[in-house]
Every structure is written in C-alpha cells, then in structure tokens.
Motif scaffolding. Structure first.
Motif, PDB file in Angstrom:
ATOM      1  N   ASP A   1      55.411  53.783  50.838  1.00 25.15           N
ATOM      2  CA  ASP A   1      56.073  52.486  51.073  1.00 25.15           C
ATOM      3  C   ASP A   1      55.107  51.347  50.726  1.00 25.15           C
ATOM      4  N   GLY A   2      53.846  51.530  51.101  1.00 30.90           N
ATOM      5  CA  GLY A   2      52.843  50.514  50.782  1.00 30.90           C
ATOM      6  C   GLY A   2      52.595  50.399  49.293  1.00 30.90           C
ATOM      7  N   VAL A   3      52.596  51.541  48.598  1.00 32.24           N
ATOM      8  CA  VAL A   3      52.441  51.511  47.142  1.00 32.24           C
ATOM      9  C   VAL A   3      53.594  50.732  46.509  1.00 32.24           C
ATOM     10  N   ALA A   4      54.805  51.002  46.994  1.00 36.20           N
ATOM     11  CA  ALA A   4      55.981  50.304  46.460  1.00 36.20           C
ATOM     12  C   ALA A   4      55.901  48.802  46.732  1.00 36.20           C
ATOM     13  N   LYS A   5      55.465  48.432  47.930  1.00 34.09           N
ATOM     14  CA  LYS A   5      55.366  47.008  48.272  1.00 34.09           C
ATOM     15  C   LYS A   5      54.282  46.310  47.468  1.00 34.09           C
ATOM     16  N   ALA A   6      53.169  46.982  47.259  1.00 35.81           N
ATOM     17  CA  ALA A   6      52.068  46.375  46.507  1.00 35.81           C
ATOM     18  C   ALA A   6      52.455  46.141  45.054  1.00 35.81           C
ATOM     19  N   ASN A   7      53.218  47.104  44.520  1.00 38.68           N
ATOM     20  CA  ASN A   7      53.705  47.023  43.138  1.00 38.68           C
ATOM     21  C   ASN A   7      52.573  46.802  42.137  1.00 38.68           C
ATOM     22  N   VAL A   8      51.406  47.399  42.422  1.00 37.57           N
ATOM     23  CA  VAL A   8      50.342  47.394  41.411  1.00 37.57           C
ATOM     24  C   VAL A   8      50.685  48.457  40.375  1.00 37.57           C
ATOM     25  N   LYS A   9      50.186  48.294  39.189  1.00 32.64           N
ATOM     26  CA  LYS A   9      50.589  49.184  38.101  1.00 32.64           C
ATOM     27  C   LYS A   9      49.688  50.413  37.945  1.00 32.64           C
ATOM     28  N   ARG A  10      48.622  50.466  38.734  1.00 32.48           N
ATOM     29  CA  ARG A  10      47.769  51.651  38.666  1.00 32.48           C
ATOM     30  C   ARG A  10      48.574  52.889  39.067  1.00 32.48           C
ATOM     31  N   PRO A  11      48.319  54.027  38.424  1.00 30.94           N
ATOM     32  CA  PRO A  11      48.964  55.256  38.867  1.00 30.94           C
ATOM     33  C   PRO A  11      48.556  55.592  40.298  1.00 30.94           C
ATOM     34  N   PHE A  12      49.491  56.165  41.047  1.00 27.40           N
ATOM     35  CA  PHE A  12      49.189  56.673  42.385  1.00 27.40           C
ATOM     36  C   PHE A  12      49.553  58.150  42.395  1.00 27.40           C
ATOM     37  N   LEU A  13      48.534  59.006  42.548  1.00 27.96           N
ATOM     38  CA  LEU A  13      48.746  60.453  42.510  1.00 27.96           C
ATOM     39  C   LEU A  13      49.065  60.988  43.903  1.00 27.96           C
ATOM     40  N   VAL A  14      50.108  61.781  43.985  1.00 31.32           N
ATOM     41  CA  VAL A  14      50.438  62.510  45.210  1.00 31.32           C
ATOM     42  C   VAL A  14      50.201  63.984  44.907  1.00 31.32           C
ATOM     43  N   VAL A  15      49.107  64.516  45.457  1.00 31.23           N
ATOM     44  CA  VAL A  15      48.730  65.894  45.192  1.00 31.23           C
ATOM     45  C   VAL A  15      49.142  66.750  46.387  1.00 31.23           C
TER      46      VAL A  15
ATOM     47  N   TYR B   1      41.109  51.042  56.989  1.00 32.89           N
ATOM     48  CA  TYR B   1      42.117  51.749  57.787  1.00 32.89           C
ATOM     49  C   TYR B   1      43.488  51.109  57.618  1.00 32.89           C
ATOM     50  N   PHE B   2      44.509  51.918  57.913  1.00 31.13           N
ATOM     51  CA  PHE B   2      45.875  51.404  57.881  1.00 31.13           C
ATOM     52  C   PHE B   2      46.690  52.042  59.004  1.00 31.13           C
ATOM     53  N   ARG B   3      47.700  51.317  59.426  1.00 25.00           N
ATOM     54  CA  ARG B   3      48.718  51.845  60.323  1.00 25.00           C
ATOM     55  C   ARG B   3      50.118  51.606  59.774  1.00 25.00           C
ATOM     56  N   THR B   4      50.257  50.600  58.943  1.00 25.13           N
ATOM     57  CA  THR B   4      51.571  50.212  58.434  1.00 25.13           C
ATOM     58  C   THR B   4      51.568  50.181  56.907  1.00 25.13           C
ATOM     59  N   ALA B   5      52.775  50.162  56.345  1.00 29.22           N
ATOM     60  CA  ALA B   5      52.906  50.064  54.896  1.00 29.22           C
ATOM     61  C   ALA B   5      52.365  48.732  54.384  1.00 29.22           C
ATOM     62  N   ASP B   6      52.529  47.677  55.162  1.00 30.26           N
ATOM     63  CA  ASP B   6      51.999  46.377  54.744  1.00 30.26           C
ATOM     64  C   ASP B   6      50.484  46.416  54.607  1.00 30.26           C
ATOM     65  N   GLU B   7      49.824  47.120  55.521  1.00 31.63           N
ATOM     66  CA  GLU B   7      48.363  47.231  55.436  1.00 31.63           C
ATOM     67  C   GLU B   7      47.955  48.042  54.214  1.00 31.63           C
TER      68      GLU B   7
ATOM     69  N   PRO C   1      55.663  64.675  57.481  1.00 34.40           N
ATOM     70  CA  PRO C   1      55.711  63.322  58.061  1.00 34.40           C
ATOM     71  C   PRO C   1      54.434  62.897  58.759  1.00 34.40           C
ATOM     72  N   GLU C   2      53.778  63.822  59.488  1.00 29.41           N
ATOM     73  CA  GLU C   2      52.599  63.411  60.261  1.00 29.41           C
ATOM     74  C   GLU C   2      51.386  63.119  59.388  1.00 29.41           C
ATOM     75  N   ASN C   3      51.510  63.325  58.078  1.00 35.31           N
ATOM     76  CA  ASN C   3      50.421  62.973  57.172  1.00 35.31           C
ATOM     77  C   ASN C   3      50.612  61.589  56.544  1.00 35.31           C
ATOM     78  N   SER C   4      51.558  60.818  57.080  1.00 39.00           N
ATOM     79  CA  SER C   4      51.760  59.407  56.717  1.00 39.00           C
ATOM     80  C   SER C   4      52.128  59.210  55.257  1.00 39.00           C
ATOM     81  N   ILE C   5      52.673  60.239  54.612  1.00 34.05           N
ATOM     82  CA  ILE C   5      52.975  60.133  53.182  1.00 34.05           C
ATOM     83  C   ILE C   5      53.937  58.967  52.912  1.00 34.05           C
ATOM     84  N   GLU C   6      55.018  58.899  53.702  1.00 28.92           N
ATOM     85  CA  GLU C   6      56.032  57.880  53.442  1.00 28.92           C
ATOM     86  C   GLU C   6      55.489  56.477  53.692  1.00 28.92           C
ATOM     87  N   ILE C   7      54.681  56.318  54.742  1.00 29.16           N
ATOM     88  CA  ILE C   7      54.087  55.003  55.008  1.00 29.16           C
ATOM     89  C   ILE C   7      53.200  54.579  53.835  1.00 29.16           C
ATOM     90  N   ILE C   8      52.387  55.513  53.348  1.00 23.81           N
ATOM     91  CA  ILE C   8      51.492  55.188  52.235  1.00 23.81           C
ATOM     92  C   ILE C   8      52.303  54.817  51.001  1.00 23.81           C
TER      93      ILE C   8
END
Length: 368
Positions: A212-226, A310-316, A203-210
């Motif tokens: 959430d932002g990917v889901a909100k942006a809904n861009v079609k580029r792949p997003f890799l979670v390594v 920088y970001f703090r929120t999923a919207d950012e 959780p402290e690595n902001s994975i879910e926030i990031i």
C-alpha cells in the motif's frame, strides 16, 4: 557427545529458517568433534545417509499427501526412531507438531527445545488452530527438560506465562563479503535503484501495508516481492496491485548467493515481520549490508535499535520511499553498525559455540 536434531524437514536446507539453523549447527558441532544426527523427511532432495560428516535419518513424511496433518506423522516417526539411537541430548527445533508426541520422547535422554516464536499469534490461522497452537506450546514446555529462546522477548514471555527459565541463544547469520553485481542482470535491475522485501506472503508479515505504501509513494523504482505467491493470499495481493507495474512478484528464491546480492544492492530492504523472536531473514538482510526499514515492534527494535528506519502504516512506508537518500552518511552508518552486530553477536560460529556450551551444560540434567 551424541546429539540428535529433530523438528525440521532436514538438511541441507531446502525450506526455511529452522532447516538453515539445523544445517549450521550440525556442521559446526561436527567440526567440534561431536556426533550429530539430523532427521530428514523421506522425500528430502538429498537422499544420502551422510552429509559433510553429519549422520542423516530419513523418516516417512506424508505431508505431500496429507498436507499439514502429515507433519504430525513425520514428527511421530522421528521421535519413535530417535528413541533407539542412544543419544545424549535431543535438540528439538520448534514445538508445533512434535509436542503432541512429547510423552514419547526417551526418558533417559535430555531434551532441550528451541521454542521459536509465538506461532499462535499468526493471523492466517483460525481460532481453533490458534488454540491448538497455544496448547502445543504448553506441551512443548512440559515435555522439555530445558528451553531455548532466540530472543529476549520470547524469554520474558516464557518466564511470565509458564514460570519457565530458558537459555537465550539468538539465531545466526554469516556476513556477506563478496557481492557480484552481475546477478542483477537476470532481474533487469540497477544497483540501489530498486527496493524489496523477502518473506512468506502472510498477513502478519505486513506485506499489504508495505505494498500500500509503495502504491501511495508512486515512485518508479522497481519493488521486488520475493516469496512464493501461488497462494490464496498471494493471488489476492497480485490482483490488488496489478495496476502498479513497479511491484514485481518474482516468486521464491532459494539460492542464498542470489538473495544476498539482491539484498546487498537494494535501495531499501523492508522487513515487515511482526510475530516471532530473532527472525532469520532480518539477520540475513543485516549481514547483506542492507539499509533496513522494519515494522516497529519490540522484536525488531531489540535487534536493530537505532540502526534502522521504522514503519507502522502505509503512509510511513510511502514517506520513506520518497525521502530516504541511501547515500547519506547516517544511512551508511546504519548499514555498518548492523554488519558489526553480525560479526560481534550473531555470527554463526559464535552461535554454534553458545549451543555447544548449552548442550554440554544440560547433558544428564533432567527436569521432566
């Protein structure tokens, strides 16, 4: 000078940041003419007693049977063995499970400890564990002759909380100069047409926030979670985002050349770490010429300054994914400036020099 390095699972690195640090330091110090002894887990993949001029001591490590509790037994075994080695200085990387045995460290050998980050702030730990980690941190200070901080933030924290001075030496990285675009074929990727993060899925690595932002942006580029995702939290994230095929959990990758190439050719590299000092993965991404989008906190800002978004929120996060145009001059300048920082400040050769100066300066200087 004879130097022992304890507190890691050993070298060559097959695990993480402190093992990587031990590897670079050991090799660098040997090249400078010092005798270096690194402690390895008995079940480390590399089983020989010598590696590139570095002496290795394999100690029994029951972590594979006992889980976290096994780390305490492993650290005890390392400390009992290092008492017999006639070293001039012991460099201890971290304090979490070794500090409880600090009273057993040899009295006639200088002990200097890299205090790592604020482990007790990690939200994955229960209140009891976090209280233990605060106690272990206190013991780490008590049983060390000297302290090393890998960020100014940690240095300030140790001074404020314990009235303890520490030597600031950052983590290091090596500039990545030979990208190979063919690496992308294995992952069905196109250069600069994907975004990514590399982190432990915590959780402290902001994975879910990031994400959430990917889901909100809904861009079609792949997003890799390594990162290793066969965990409770990893399973939670995979289930939550299973409706978004652009989010690809590709597991842990430990081949540094593959990691460097993935970072180099990414559109935006997200660094969500919120706990710790100079995070190794941050420097490695900078060294890979990545365009950085980092969690907005003092640790990250100290290193990146104005050379990141920088970001703090999923919207950012979503706004960055939709609006950042990688090819713009201002973003290319951020990449160049961060590479210059690696060369001028964080290059491993410079960091090894700083460690050598520190170790030579504290040799024979006891405070315990």
């Amino acid at each position: 000078m004879k130097i022992a390095i304890i507190g890691t699972r050993g070298i060559p690195n097959h695990y993480g940041g402190f093992e990587q640090c031990a590897e670079y330091l050991a090799l660098g110090l040997v090249k400078k003419g010092h005798e270096v002894l690194v402690y390895n887990s008995h079940n480390h993949p590399y089983q020989k007693n010598k590696w590139n001029g570095v002496d290795l001591r394999h100690c029994y490590d029951p972590e594979y049977k006992l889980g976290t509790a096994g780390q305490f037994i492993y650290d005890l075994n390392c400390i009992l063995d290092v008492r017999k080695q006639g070293c001039d200085v012991i460099l201890q990387l971290g304090y979490t499970s070794g500090s409880v045995w600090g009273w057993l460290l040899p009295k006639k050998v200088v002990v200097t400890t890299n205090m790592d980050g604020l482990e007790w702030k990690r939200t994955k730990y229960s209140n009891k564990v976090r209280k233990f980690l605060q106690w272990a941190e206190k013991l780490g200070v008590k049983y060390s002759d000297h302290l090393i901080s890998d960020s100014i933030g940690i240095q300030d924290y140790l001074k404020e909380k314990y009235k303890a001075d520490s030597t600031f030496i950052a983590y290091g990285a090596t500039l990545f100069k030979q990208p190979t675009i063919g690496v992308l074929k294995s992952y069905d990727l196109i250069a600069y047409q994907y975004d990514m993060l590399i982190a432990r899925l915590e959780p402290e690595n902001s994975i879910e926030i990031i994400l959430d932002g990917v889901a909100k942006a809904n861009v079609k580029r792949p997003f890799l979670v390594v990162g290793k995702h066969e965990t409770t939290y990893g399973n939670y994230l995979k289930e939550k985002f299973e409706a978004y095929p652009q989010i690809k959990f590709i597991g842990g990758i430990y081949n540094i050349d593959i990691l460097n190439n993935l970072r180099y050719y990414a559109n935006i590299y997200f660094h969500g770490h919120t706990v710790g000092g100079t995070n190794p993965s941050l420097l490695e991404a900078m060294a890979s010429n990545s365009l950085m989008c980092a969690n907005d906190n003092p640790f990250n800002r100290y290193i990146l300054g104005e050379d990141a978004i920088y970001f703090r929120t999923a919207d950012e996060v979503a706004n960055h994914l939709k609006s950042v145009r990688y090819e713009l001059d201002k973003y290319q300048m951020m990449r160049k400036n961060n590479c210059d920082k690696i060369t001028d400040i964080y290059d491993w050769e410079l960091i090894v020099d700083q460690y050598e100066q520190h170790l030579l300066s504290v040799k024979g200087v006891f405070t315990r």
